[in-house]
Design a protein around this motif. Structure first.
Motif, PDB file in Angstrom:
ATOM      1  N   UNK B 102       0.734  -0.917  -0.198  1.00 58.31           N
ATOM      2  CA  UNK B 102       0.074   0.008  -0.146  1.00 58.31           C
ATOM      3  C   UNK B 102       1.060   0.949  -0.039  1.00 58.31           C
ATOM      4  N   UNK B 103       1.815   1.579   0.514  1.00 54.79           N
ATOM      5  CA  UNK B 103       2.578   2.397   0.667  1.00 54.79           C
ATOM      6  C   UNK B 103       3.852   1.829  -0.742  1.00 54.79           C
ATOM      7  N   UNK B 104       4.126   3.318  -1.306  1.00 52.28           N
ATOM      8  CA  UNK B 104       4.796   3.796  -2.714  1.00 52.28           C
ATOM      9  C   UNK B 104       5.947   3.178  -2.420  1.00 52.28           C
ATOM     10  N   UNK B 105       7.102   2.845  -3.282  1.00 43.47           N
ATOM     11  CA  UNK B 105       8.642   3.412  -2.950  1.00 43.47           C
ATOM     12  C   UNK B 105       8.737   4.548  -2.295  1.00 43.47           C
ATOM     13  N   UNK B 106       8.540   5.688  -2.978  1.00 47.11           N
ATOM     14  CA  UNK B 106       8.670   7.222  -2.887  1.00 47.11           C
ATOM     15  C   UNK B 106      10.284   7.558  -4.201  1.00 47.11           C
ATOM     16  N   UNK B 182       9.011   7.052   9.256  1.00 47.28           N
ATOM     17  CA  UNK B 182       9.798   6.077   9.260  1.00 47.28           C
ATOM     18  C   UNK B 182       9.321   5.195   8.070  1.00 47.28           C
ATOM     19  N   UNK B 183       8.612   5.033   7.451  1.00 48.52           N
ATOM     20  CA  UNK B 183       8.245   4.355   5.823  1.00 48.52           C
ATOM     21  C   UNK B 183       8.497   4.319   4.605  1.00 48.52           C
ATOM     22  N   UNK B 184       9.931   5.116   4.629  1.00 42.82           N
ATOM     23  CA  UNK B 184      10.379   5.007   3.539  1.00 42.82           C
ATOM     24  C   UNK B 184      11.684   4.809   3.136  1.00 42.82           C
ATOM     25  N   UNK B 185      12.818   4.182   2.457  1.00 39.70           N
ATOM     26  CA  UNK B 185      13.585   3.637   2.320  1.00 39.70           C
ATOM     27  C   UNK B 185      13.812   3.776   1.301  1.00 39.70           C
TER      28      UNK B 185
END
Lengths: 120, 276
Positions: B102-106, B182-185
């Motif tokens: 659900x979260x994008x890579x960014x 804390x949701x993008x690496x």
């Protein structure tokens, strides 16, 4: 398959080559070991983000995680590549904690000797 | 009614229908379609998902393998953050945020993902379409500037505007979340950037089968100097398909509150011998 066999092949350097691009950490798999098992396909879950090959080894169901159907289809796989009842020998990187699951590496069909994935 | 009086409203209607009448004057600088490069087809990143292959140690190390790291020009504080993340990787406790589905890579990670890409070049924008994720990045090339600061908020892929310098797309990306939530690496070695990160990317076709993206990343919090990273994408055989990718379709790898990635059996129950 009337009888199954299980052997553990330790190939320390195999970890240098990951067989799939996962959407998650692969830390649960032991990439220093390659396990070979023979059994009967129960099902192929042809789904994103990973396909799962369910194989009955003796009386235990093993879950083998592969790549995405998207990437595998471009490598020649089809949703029908494995069918329920197929007798196969599979190679996998096992779970570190010993549970009946692993990262799919390759398979060889007992019937016609076809191979899928890495089988050199 | 003269011919002139007839032509004027027709021209006005045509402008409205094309959208041009409602766009700022700068839109006139958008590239004519005939001058745009041909980036059609399906592409795949060349090499593994190590973001900075030029600095990775050990050479040919793979993202997520213990002991593998890159060498961005980190400040001491962010080098310490990276080292902590590397320790978590070694403990199997550095989850990939996208595992939640659900979260994008960014950005810039979207330039560093497996599976295939499409690069849609249009007159006023370029769209980077990553099958994996799936991920979308919009780069407006219609002459607009970045929105003023008060209209921006930090997002996964930020805000990108660009221009064509001949066959080279040059775009700048700002307003990124970085690791603030804390949701993008950036990759699974534990590489992260801050919410002060921004980048200038030069992207062009260097031969018929290769598109190259040269990113110059600046980060006033995390980096001591600009960090240059180059990624390449190889054209896939004609007729290659990109497919729908729904991460949530059958995600059998949820992440626990402590960061451990589980493996579920076909019944949806964890196979792992972990009780947390």
């Amino acid at each position: 398959m009337s009888s199954t066999r299980r052997c553990l092949v330790v190939m320390g350097l195999l970890g240098a080559a990951w067989p799939l691009a996962a959407h998650h950490s692969a830390s649960m798999f032991d990439d220093t070991k390659l396990v070979e098992l023979s059994g009967t396909v129960k099902a192929l879950q042809w789904t994103n983000p990973h396909i799962w090959l369910q194989v009955m080894i003796d009386d235990t169901e093993w879950s083998l995680e592969g790549g995405s159907p998207n990437s595998l289809s471009r490598q020649g796989w089809r949703s029908t590549t494995f069918k329920s009842g197929d007798e196969v020998t599979v190679r996998l990187r096992p779970m570190k904690d010993g549970t009946p699951a692993g990262q799919f590496v390759g398979a060889k069909f007992a019937g016609d000797g076809r191979t899928v994935g890495r089988w050199e | 009614m003269s011919r002139v009086s007839l032509a004027t409203p027709i021209a006005a209607v045509a402008l409205v229908l094309s959208g041009a009448a409602s766009l700022p004057a700068a839109t006139a600088r958008a590239q004519a379609p005939a001058a745009l490069p041909d980036w059609s087809g399906v592409w795949a990143m060349d090499g593994p998902t190590i973001f900075d292959g030029a600095s990775v140690q050990p050479p040919n190390g793979r993202s997520g393998q213990p002991g593998v790291r890159e060498f961005p020009p980190y400040t001491e504080e962010w080098e310490a953050i990276y080292r902590r993340n590397i320790e978590l990787v070694e403990q199997g406790l550095f989850p990939d945020p996208i595992s939640a589905c659900g979260l994008p890579h960014g950005f810039p990670r979207i330039m560093n993902v497996p599976d295939v890409y499409e690069f849609a070049v249009t007159r006023g924008a370029v769209y980077i379409l990553a099958e994996n994720g799936p991920g979308i990045m919009r780069i407006y090339t219609d002459g607009r500037a970045h929105p003023p600061a008060e209209e921006l908020w930090a997002t996964y892929t930020g805000a990108s505007v660009g221009r064509w310098e001949g066959d080279t797309l040059v775009f700048t990306t700002i307003s990124l979340k970085g690791a603030s939530g804390n949701d993008v690496i950036v990759d699974r070695t534990g590489l992260v950037l801050s919410d002060a990160s921004r980048a200038t990317t030069r992207m062009r076709k260097i031969d018929d089968s290769t598109i190259e993206a040269q990113m110059t990343i600046e980060d006033d919090k995390a980096l001591t100097k600009p960090w240059q990273v180059t990624k390449r994408y190889k054209k896939q055989p004609a007729g290659t398909w990109a497919w729908d990718y729904s991460c949530g379709e059958n995600n059998r790898n949820p992440v626990t509150s402590s960061g451990r990635t589980l493996t579920l059996g076909p019944d949806g129950q964890p196979l792992d011998r972990v009780t947390e």
